[in-house]
Design an enzyme around this catalytic site. Structure first.
Site, mmCIF file in Angstrom:
data_model
loop_
_atom_site.group_PDB
_atom_site.id
_atom_site.type_symbol
_atom_site.label_atom_id
_atom_site.label_comp_id
_atom_site.label_asym_id
_atom_site.label_seq_id
_atom_site.Cartn_x
_atom_site.Cartn_y
_atom_site.Cartn_z
ATOM 1 N N ARG A 24 -14.888 34.791 23.775
ATOM 2 C CA ARG A 24 -14.026 35.909 24.154
ATOM 3 C C ARG A 24 -14.619 37.235 23.712
ATOM 4 O O ARG A 24 -14.562 38.224 24.449
ATOM 5 C CB ARG A 24 -12.618 35.693 23.581
ATOM 6 C CG ARG A 24 -11.878 34.650 24.374
ATOM 7 C CD ARG A 24 -10.531 34.241 23.807
ATOM 8 N NE ARG A 24 -9.928 33.299 24.765
ATOM 9 C CZ ARG A 24 -8.718 32.768 24.645
ATOM 10 N NH1 ARG A 24 -7.963 33.055 23.611
ATOM 11 N NH2 ARG A 24 -8.263 31.951 25.575
ATOM 12 N N TYR A 27 -12.160 34.854 33.429
ATOM 13 C CA TYR A 27 -12.573 33.621 32.728
ATOM 14 C C TYR A 27 -12.403 33.724 31.206
ATOM 15 O O TYR A 27 -12.080 34.769 30.686
ATOM 16 C CB TYR A 27 -13.953 33.138 33.151
ATOM 17 C CG TYR A 27 -15.186 33.988 32.942
ATOM 18 C CD1 TYR A 27 -15.237 35.077 32.106
ATOM 19 C CD2 TYR A 27 -16.359 33.641 33.620
ATOM 20 C CE1 TYR A 27 -16.417 35.797 31.940
ATOM 21 C CE2 TYR A 27 -17.534 34.361 33.459
ATOM 22 C CZ TYR A 27 -17.548 35.441 32.606
ATOM 23 O OH TYR A 27 -18.700 36.144 32.442
ATOM 24 N N GLU A 28 -12.556 32.599 30.552
ATOM 25 C CA GLU A 28 -12.288 32.473 29.099
ATOM 26 C C GLU A 28 -10.857 32.866 28.750
ATOM 27 O O GLU A 28 -10.606 33.447 27.697
ATOM 28 C CB GLU A 28 -13.269 33.323 28.273
ATOM 29 C CG GLU A 28 -14.717 32.983 28.451
ATOM 30 C CD GLU A 28 -15.027 31.530 28.128
ATOM 31 O OE1 GLU A 28 -14.271 30.907 27.375
ATOM 32 O OE2 GLU A 28 -16.017 31.029 28.666
ATOM 33 N N GLY A 29 -9.929 32.543 29.620
ATOM 34 C CA GLY A 29 -8.529 32.944 29.433
ATOM 35 C C GLY A 29 -8.313 34.274 30.119
ATOM 36 O O GLY A 29 -8.902 35.274 29.728
ATOM 37 N N GLN A 73 -4.817 36.651 27.184
ATOM 38 C CA GLN A 73 -5.227 37.394 25.982
ATOM 39 C C GLN A 73 -4.069 38.242 25.461
ATOM 40 O O GLN A 73 -3.838 38.338 24.248
ATOM 41 C CB GLN A 73 -6.408 38.328 26.293
ATOM 42 C CG GLN A 73 -7.603 37.658 26.935
ATOM 43 C CD GLN A 73 -8.204 36.579 26.073
ATOM 44 O OE1 GLN A 73 -8.297 36.721 24.859
ATOM 45 N NE2 GLN A 73 -8.597 35.475 26.699
#
Lengths: 596, 596
Positions: free
Chosen positions: A301, A442-444, A449
């Site tokens: 992140r 992406y990555e959440g 977040q």
């Protein structure tokens, strides 16, 4: 594609003058017994200059061609664009893979700040390329923290050097944000290995031939797994099973089903992966895969936030170069027939300054977090480690979401400066927009977040994380009182901080009564938080300039001027966000779902 | 690509309940002696239902394939994607080309509101396709207003029917926003025609084979032209010279040099055009081409704003459909294991409501302007015509810039709702983002629109245009005082209007002292203006609902709920913009140009 000029001097000036990185790092015990002591900045300068040459000379020239050519799946084999394999070999040969990794596994043990700046340069020069080592580093973090000594010894040296690459296999068609829904199975075998069966989607760099092996970290369920997220395990599944000497041996039972056709990052293969009874080994405890995964995810992140920063820097450089060359119209009030560079127009300055208001303070904030990560890992005092870790945890979702949102906005602004040429592929600016867009997803997703910040991070230890952070910023504001001219920067920051503190207290109170308040506030709250954090860094930069004699050098003058622009023209957004947040969830929840 | 559902009932409800379009139009004299009298709404309903069937049934199915296939230049001939030629033939056969054009030239003489709603539907269903008739209509406007009777008779019937298409040839490599720099020459010939020589770029639909002729309106210089913008003439240059019977005859000396490769609108050919001594005819007076061009441009700017609206509607529909289907997580505080549709999550609602807060009021505002255009053209009282024209002039840059910015933001939000699937081409959402992006750039970048508003439009008759507009909004707010519950909507609007009025007076005062203030304020000022204009429409919609009994029907309830969301969560941005604008140009101009 405009030429990329690594902002090395600016990076070093931030480390030295704004973050006092030299003394801060020198105060920590060395990473390994034979680690260098003393001021690390001279070494960092050499490393960054070399990294800049690599990014500008090797990676940037492949960015447009990589976008045009894209990746292809040929008879089950993923082909990367021309030049990428050679560039990756140069990356490995240059030792860039292990820049801030532990010397124990072959890393160079440099501070994380160096890694973050290398990541920024790679994102500016070639966003897609940076994903290959980026994912590998996530795998390293998870294995280092959670895997058995045997797995570490077998995999870490190769991953740290970059000879082998990593991939994170989380998402399934029915399980994205909600990983509790995943179905991939991992069945224990008599030899202690696991047999992994299932399908994954959106696997970045899931396969390619640039590295001799690819190590997948796969989320799966053991046979006795409880349902939901408490029944997920993390499994290491290599493309080639290492032989007795640790060399890539038999092909594992896994394959690429397809490559996704995407808006951007064409040079990064996004794979549909099939695991057909593939052999793997458990990483960490059974059913505790989510914790291990979050080790990866947190590293990733921050990396993704830095990608937003890097793309903004590239957009800025491309837009400024065009604005100096392109002649249209004249500055307001100027006589004469000759057209002037469009940089004279205030609205063009507005667009460029808006980007720079992010890149300048964003880079400083990312480096501040990198220094705290260093303390969290190496500080001798456990309390100091814990405090540093708290700051990193708090700011990780802010950097991931706000930096990628601002990075995308920066790419759009940079494109806008070029007018019609910004829309045409050959100029390279529209690629920045298409590439930047993925980082918000992406990555959440950035909504996830925001929930992490407004929900989880605000509630840790009854709000200790934000309280400590706010106290730190407030102390700095107060300490700046003695510096002549500081008030112009610290007064707007103090007002914005007060708004953020009030919004934090209000949200915490309301969320206790109605959990929907968190989600209804999350995105606006995160943006408010980011504005304050960036404003804090601009105040620091302005103070550093004032203490160095004001506008004595072009760099210090620029810090003062851009800080003023940020305070005057952007920070007022904190007022609107606070007002919107004060209205709470009700206006957002009123419309019945069937009426959407 | 999600299915497109034309929002016909919402459109009609706005016309009837919010804009009182029936009585407003019935009060005007008919467009032609045999024009229909009385309430036009029943006819409009039939037309819109048919238009919706055309957009959803014929255009929408070609949108993804058109993007994938794109246009090609083969041996000098532009090939459009499969199906487009047939769809365009259906467009002509259906009489859609002349929907709101004068019956004198074969048009159907329907109110411009019908045209705007058709444009919205086409932009939702197939953004690229809509450009072909969109450009043609710009050409019709310019010819109708400025050309000789002979040119009108020769060209208008074919252009109005759509059998021939139009193109606008303005930009040259060195002359974009600054048209004073253009070099294309037009030399008078003994027969009264002109010989046009030069190169143009970014010519939308400059060539294709869907229509039997393409009529270019080319900006060029006559031999005796003064330098700069006062020496530009408008020249009609057809691809095929009409023969004695008016049929396409000899090929003119013009050709396509190349097609641009672009971020989006792949199904719209963006041509590099070469005029090699092409035959043309002057439109309007010599050296007065800019005035004639602005006739085209103003029509086009509204059209482009509507494209932003249309793409936002498409993004909304796509995102809602996904949010109803996709199951991830559960609503805050809900028990149970079963995942729920992501529409339950407040942050997803926020994204969807943000889009709808634009589309709902944006459509109403566009229709309000369309009704003023009708009055400007047909009202018997010259003072009423002039006032209506003033409103149109004031709001044209607002609609072009704000609607395309908000349309792009809406496309990005819609894409975000889909997470990773939003980034994958097959889902169609990323195409909306790529297509929407051009609307912020072409027909005058949004920065140019902001300068038009903050400079030219504010200064007409000492500020009469904004003064009249603000008085109108204020009067409506005051008149609403008697309606129970109105205050919740009119009070925030009144506060925002007050901010806008103060910002307008301040900007006018400052710009008189320093012309750079205009450019430094322009973009933020335009956004502030747009927020007030949209807020005004939300107040109107809320009032219409209250007067109809409150939340008695789902539509009225939705108007109230979304109006409340707009007032509570979005309109506070007006406070931030006002604060930023109050800081003036200085913080934006401080950084020296060499320091960028």
């Amino acid at each position: 594609m405009p030429a990329y000029h690594p902002p090395t001097e600016e990076m070093l000036a931030l480390l030295e003058e704004v973050l006092q990185a030299g003394p801060a790092l020198a105060a920590l015990p060395p990473l390994s017994p034979d680690g260098a002591e003393g001021d690390p900045l001279p070494l960092l300068r050499d490393v960054l200059e070399e990294a800049g040459r690599f990014a500008a000379g090797v990676l940037a020239p492949l960015n447009r061609s990589g976008d045009e050519e894209g990746c292809r799946l040929e008879n089950g084999v993923v082909r990367v664009p021309q030049g990428f394999t050679e560039a990756y070999a140069a990356f490995v040969a240059g030792g860039w893979g292990g820049l801030s990794q532990a010397p124990e596994w072959g890393g160079q043990g440099l501070p994380r700040a160096a890694q973050i700046l290398l990541d920024e340069m790679m994102a500016s020069a070639n966003f897609s390329f940076g994903l290959f080592p980026g994912l590998t580093r996530g795998a390293v973090e998870a294995i280092e923290r959670h895997a058995s000594e045997d797995l570490k010894a077998r995999y870490l040296p190769k991953l740290v050097s970059g000879e082998w690459c990593g991939a994170m296999a989380l998402t399934e068609p029915q399980a994205g944000t909600d990983l509790g829904l995943l179905r991939t199975r991992a069945e224990p075998q008599p030899d202690g290995s696991l047999r992994v069966t299932g399908g994954k989607i959106f696997i970045t760099a899931g396969d390619h031939e640039m590295a001799e092996n690819i190590v997948h970290l796969v989320l799966a369920r053991l046979p006795d797994a409880p349902p939901g997220v408490r029944g997920i395990s993390l499994v290491l599944v290599p493309k080639y099973l290492p032989d007795a000497e640790g060399r890539p041996g038999a092909r594992n039972a896994m394959s690429v089903g397809a490559l996704e056709r995407k808006m951007g990052i064409h040079a990064s293969p996004t794979c549909v992966m099939n695991y057909d009874g593939a052999t793997g080994w458990l990483v960490g405890a059974p059913h505790r895969g989510l914790a291990a995964m979050f080790t990866m995810m947190n590293a990733e992140r921050l990396f993704v936030g830095i990608q937003g920063l890097g793309i903004a820097e590239a957009a800025y450089q491309g837009a400024v170069a065009y604005a100096r060359e392109r002649r249209q119209g004249r500055a307001a009030g100027e006589k004469g027939e000759a057209a002037q560079p469009i940089l004279v127009h205030p609205d063009v300055k507005r667009m460029l300054l808006t980007i720079r208001a992010f890149t300048g303070a964003g880079r400083a904030l990312a480096l501040w977090v990198a220094l705290r990560m260093e303390e969290a890992a190496r500080h001798p005092d456990p309390a100091a480690r814990a405090e540093a870790e708290g700051h990193v945890a708090l700011l990780t979702p802010v950097i991931k979401a706000a930096f990628t949102d601002l990075g995308f906005e920066a790419a759009v602004l940079g494109q806008q400066v070029l007018g019609g040429h910004g829309y045409v592929r050959e100029w390279g600016m529209e690629q920045l927009v298409r590439d930047a867009r993925i980082a918000q997803i992406y990555e959440g997703t950035n909504g996830v977040q925001a929930m992490d910040l407004a929900g989880r991070k605000l509630s840790v230890e009854d709000g200790a994380l934000p309280a400590r952070f706010f106290a730190l910023v407030r102390a700095e504001i107060e300490a700046a009182g003695g510096t002549l001219g500081a008030e112009a920067y610290t007064a707007p920051l103090a007002a914005a901080l007060k708004r953020l503190e009030a919004a934090t207290a209000r949200l915490t109170r309301r969320a206790a009564a109605n959990p929907a308040e968190t989600g209804a506030a999350a995105s606006d709250y995160l943006r408010l938080f980011a504005l304050v954090a960036l404003g804090w860094m601009w105040a620091r930069m302005a103070l550093a300039a004032l203490r160095a004699g004001g506008a004595a050098t072009p760099r210090h003058r620029a810090w003062l001027d851009v800080a003023r622009f940020f305070m005057a023209r952007l920070l007022p957004q904190s007022v609107a966000l606070d007002l919107a947040l004060a209205e709470g969830a009700a206006p957002l929840l009123a419309l019945p779902e069937e009426a959407y």
